[in-house]
Write a protein that holds these residues in place. Structure first.
Motif, PDB file in Angstrom:
ATOM      1  N   ASN A 154       0.833  -1.211   0.000  1.00 33.42           N
ATOM      2  CA  ASN A 154       0.000   0.000   0.000  1.00 33.42           C
ATOM      3  C   ASN A 154       0.867   1.261   0.000  1.00 33.42           C
ATOM      4  N   GLU A 155       1.913   1.229   0.817  1.00 34.08           N
ATOM      5  CA  GLU A 155       2.797   2.389   0.929  1.00 34.08           C
ATOM      6  C   GLU A 155       3.444   2.697  -0.423  1.00 34.08           C
ATOM      7  N   LYS A 156       3.924   1.635  -1.073  1.00 29.99           N
ATOM      8  CA  LYS A 156       4.570   1.812  -2.374  1.00 29.99           C
ATOM      9  C   LYS A 156       3.598   2.409  -3.405  1.00 29.99           C
ATOM     10  N   LEU A 157       2.323   1.970  -3.322  1.00 29.53           N
ATOM     11  CA  LEU A 157       1.327   2.425  -4.307  1.00 29.53           C
ATOM     12  C   LEU A 157       0.619   3.709  -3.867  1.00 29.53           C
ATOM     13  N   HIS A 158       1.050   4.263  -2.708  1.00 30.57           N
ATOM     14  CA  HIS A 158       0.400   5.446  -2.136  1.00 30.57           C
ATOM     15  C   HIS A 158      -1.076   5.188  -1.855  1.00 30.57           C
ATOM     16  N   HIS A 159      -1.371   3.960  -1.413  1.00 31.84           N
ATOM     17  CA  HIS A 159      -2.721   3.615  -0.953  1.00 31.84           C
ATOM     18  C   HIS A 159      -2.763   3.818   0.562  1.00 31.84           C
ATOM     19  N   PRO A 160      -3.971   3.993   1.125  1.00 29.07           N
ATOM     20  CA  PRO A 160      -4.049   4.202   2.580  1.00 29.07           C
ATOM     21  C   PRO A 160      -3.520   2.988   3.367  1.00 29.07           C
ATOM     22  N   ILE A 161      -2.910   3.272   4.517  1.00 28.42           N
ATOM     23  CA  ILE A 161      -2.428   2.215   5.414  1.00 28.42           C
ATOM     24  C   ILE A 161      -3.628   1.653   6.167  1.00 28.42           C
ATOM     25  N   TYR A 162      -3.692   0.334   6.220  1.00 29.79           N
ATOM     26  CA  TYR A 162      -4.827  -0.380   6.811  1.00 29.79           C
ATOM     27  C   TYR A 162      -4.577  -0.610   8.297  1.00 29.79           C
ATOM     28  N   ASP A 163      -5.610  -0.475   9.117  1.00 28.72           N
ATOM     29  CA  ASP A 163      -5.504  -0.732  10.560  1.00 28.72           C
ATOM     30  C   ASP A 163      -5.578  -2.244  10.807  1.00 28.72           C
ATOM     31  N   CYS A 164      -4.472  -2.806  11.307  1.00 28.19           N
ATOM     32  CA  CYS A 164      -4.353  -4.268  11.459  1.00 28.19           C
ATOM     33  C   CYS A 164      -4.905  -4.786  12.784  1.00 28.19           C
ATOM     34  N   SER A 165      -5.477  -3.910  13.621  1.00 25.86           N
ATOM     35  CA  SER A 165      -5.793  -4.357  14.989  1.00 25.86           C
ATOM     36  C   SER A 165      -6.951  -5.359  15.052  1.00 25.86           C
ATOM     37  N   ASN A 166      -7.826  -5.399  14.030  1.00 22.79           N
ATOM     38  CA  ASN A 166      -8.918  -6.388  14.041  1.00 22.79           C
ATOM     39  C   ASN A 166      -8.825  -7.348  12.860  1.00 22.79           C
ATOM     40  N   ILE A 167      -7.605  -7.672  12.474  1.00 23.87           N
ATOM     41  CA  ILE A 167      -7.402  -8.412  11.232  1.00 23.87           C
ATOM     42  C   ILE A 167      -8.106  -9.780  11.231  1.00 23.87           C
ATOM     43  N   LEU A 168      -8.147 -10.456  12.379  1.00 21.70           N
ATOM     44  CA  LEU A 168      -8.791 -11.785  12.408  1.00 21.70           C
ATOM     45  C   LEU A 168     -10.300 -11.657  12.172  1.00 21.70           C
ATOM     46  N   GLU A 169     -10.917 -10.660  12.797  1.00 16.84           N
ATOM     47  CA  GLU A 169     -12.355 -10.433  12.606  1.00 16.84           C
ATOM     48  C   GLU A 169     -12.636  -9.955  11.182  1.00 16.84           C
ATOM     49  N   ASP A 170     -11.755  -9.126  10.654  1.00 19.37           N
ATOM     50  CA  ASP A 170     -11.968  -8.565   9.311  1.00 19.37           C
ATOM     51  C   ASP A 170     -12.003  -9.667   8.245  1.00 19.37           C
ATOM     52  N   TYR A 171     -11.267 -10.739   8.479  1.00 18.53           N
ATOM     53  CA  TYR A 171     -11.189 -11.812   7.474  1.00 18.53           C
ATOM     54  C   TYR A 171     -11.815 -13.107   7.966  1.00 18.53           C
ATOM     55  N   ASP A 172     -12.868 -12.987   8.776  1.00 16.20           N
ATOM     56  CA  ASP A 172     -13.660 -14.150   9.178  1.00 16.20           C
ATOM     57  C   ASP A 172     -14.342 -14.702   7.922  1.00 16.20           C
ATOM     58  N   CYS A 173     -14.118 -15.957   7.620  1.00 17.58           N
ATOM     59  CA  CYS A 173     -14.714 -16.542   6.406  1.00 17.58           C
ATOM     60  C   CYS A 173     -15.969 -17.349   6.720  1.00 17.58           C
ATOM     61  N   GLY A 174     -16.396 -17.348   7.994  1.00 17.64           N
ATOM     62  CA  GLY A 174     -17.553 -18.161   8.350  1.00 17.64           C
ATOM     63  C   GLY A 174     -17.245 -19.644   8.361  1.00 17.64           C
ATOM     64  N   CYS A 175     -15.954 -19.971   8.429  1.00 13.56           N
ATOM     65  CA  CYS A 175     -15.531 -21.379   8.389  1.00 13.56           C
ATOM     66  C   CYS A 175     -15.240 -21.906   9.780  1.00 13.56           C
ATOM     67  N   GLY A 176     -15.517 -21.102  10.841  1.00 15.27           N
ATOM     68  CA  GLY A 176     -15.152 -21.458  12.212  1.00 15.27           C
ATOM     69  C   GLY A 176     -15.719 -22.779  12.683  1.00 15.27           C
ATOM     70  N   VAL A 177     -16.900 -23.145  12.177  1.00 16.47           N
ATOM     71  CA  VAL A 177     -17.523 -24.401  12.614  1.00 16.47           C
ATOM     72  C   VAL A 177     -16.691 -25.619  12.214  1.00 16.47           C
ATOM     73  N   ASP A 178     -15.808 -25.456  11.218  1.00 11.22           N
ATOM     74  CA  ASP A 178     -14.968 -26.573  10.775  1.00 11.22           C
ATOM     75  C   ASP A 178     -13.739 -26.745  11.667  1.00 11.22           C
ATOM     76  N   GLU A 179     -13.547 -25.808  12.605  1.00 12.30           N
ATOM     77  CA  GLU A 179     -12.302 -25.735  13.356  1.00 12.30           C
ATOM     78  C   GLU A 179     -11.888 -27.078  13.959  1.00 12.30           C
ATOM     79  N   GLU A 180     -12.853 -27.787  14.572  1.00  9.73           N
ATOM     80  CA  GLU A 180     -12.554 -29.037  15.271  1.00  9.73           C
ATOM     81  C   GLU A 180     -11.981 -30.091  14.330  1.00  9.73           C
ATOM     82  N   SER A 181     -12.481 -30.116  13.112  1.00 12.55           N
ATOM     83  CA  SER A 181     -12.093 -31.183  12.185  1.00 12.55           C
ATOM     84  C   SER A 181     -10.991 -30.744  11.227  1.00 12.55           C
ATOM     85  N   GLU A 182     -10.297 -29.656  11.614  1.00  8.47           N
ATOM     86  CA  GLU A 182      -9.266 -29.123  10.739  1.00  8.47           C
ATOM     87  C   GLU A 182      -8.168 -30.139  10.473  1.00  8.47           C
TER      88      GLU A 182
END
Ligand code: FAD
Length: 117
Positions: free
Chosen positions: A87-115
């Motif tokens: 982003n920095e190289k392309l002069h795009h805005p810097i993204y706030d990484c503090s909620n990165i896990l929530e931001d990329y929740d794929c709804g696949c959590g129910v599969d966690e046990e059988s991973e």
């Protein structure tokens, strides 16, 4: 037909989406095999990324910022930081990484046990 810039942006959006989602689903306590799988994925992704200049730049970034594979949070924050380098190289805005896990929740959590990587 869409312009080349639009096509390249679409490829970038889709690629980052998958990249961050994979990192957000990486195990909290990865085994050596799981670390090795993610490391291989990241370096191969960099090698095969279809925009040549992007791939070359990303390979350099990986040298400077090697993947962090010790935990899910580590890996996901690393991915966010490395995307921010692009982003920095392309002069795009810097993204706030503090909620990165929530931001990329794929709804696949129910599969966690059988991973099974
Ligand atoms: P993108 O950067 O595609 O991001 C998509 C969405 O992800 C954003 O809308 C935001 O919601 C979120 N996001 C943004 N930053 C972060 C972050 N740090 N962490 C998590 N989520 C985030 N293009 C070039 O022109 N030159 C290059 O050298 C280049 N190198 C690239 C290397 C790689 C490995 C990849 C995957 C793409 C590369 N691209 C490059 C494409 C570029 O990064 C963008 O994807 C493209 O310019 C479209 O930008 P965008 O503003 O739509 O958002």
């Amino acid at each position: 037909k869409m312009g080349n810039a639009t096509l390249r942006k679409e490829l970038g959006n889709a690629s980052w989406k998958l990249f961050h989602t994979i990192l957000a689903r990486y195990p909290d306590e990865p085994t050596d095999a799981q670390k090795s799988h993610l490391r291989t994925y990241i370096y191969t992704f960099a090698q095969v990324y279809p925009c040549g200049d992007c791939a070359r730049h990303f390979i350099k970034l990986l040298k400077k910022f090697p993947p962090q594979l010790n935990s899910r949070k580590n890996a996901a924050v690393w991915g966010c930081d490395v995307h921010n380098q692009v982003n920095e190289k392309l002069h795009h805005p810097i993204y706030d990484c503090s909620n990165i896990l929530e931001d990329y929740d794929c709804g696949c959590g129910v599969d966690e046990e059988s991973e099974d990587y």
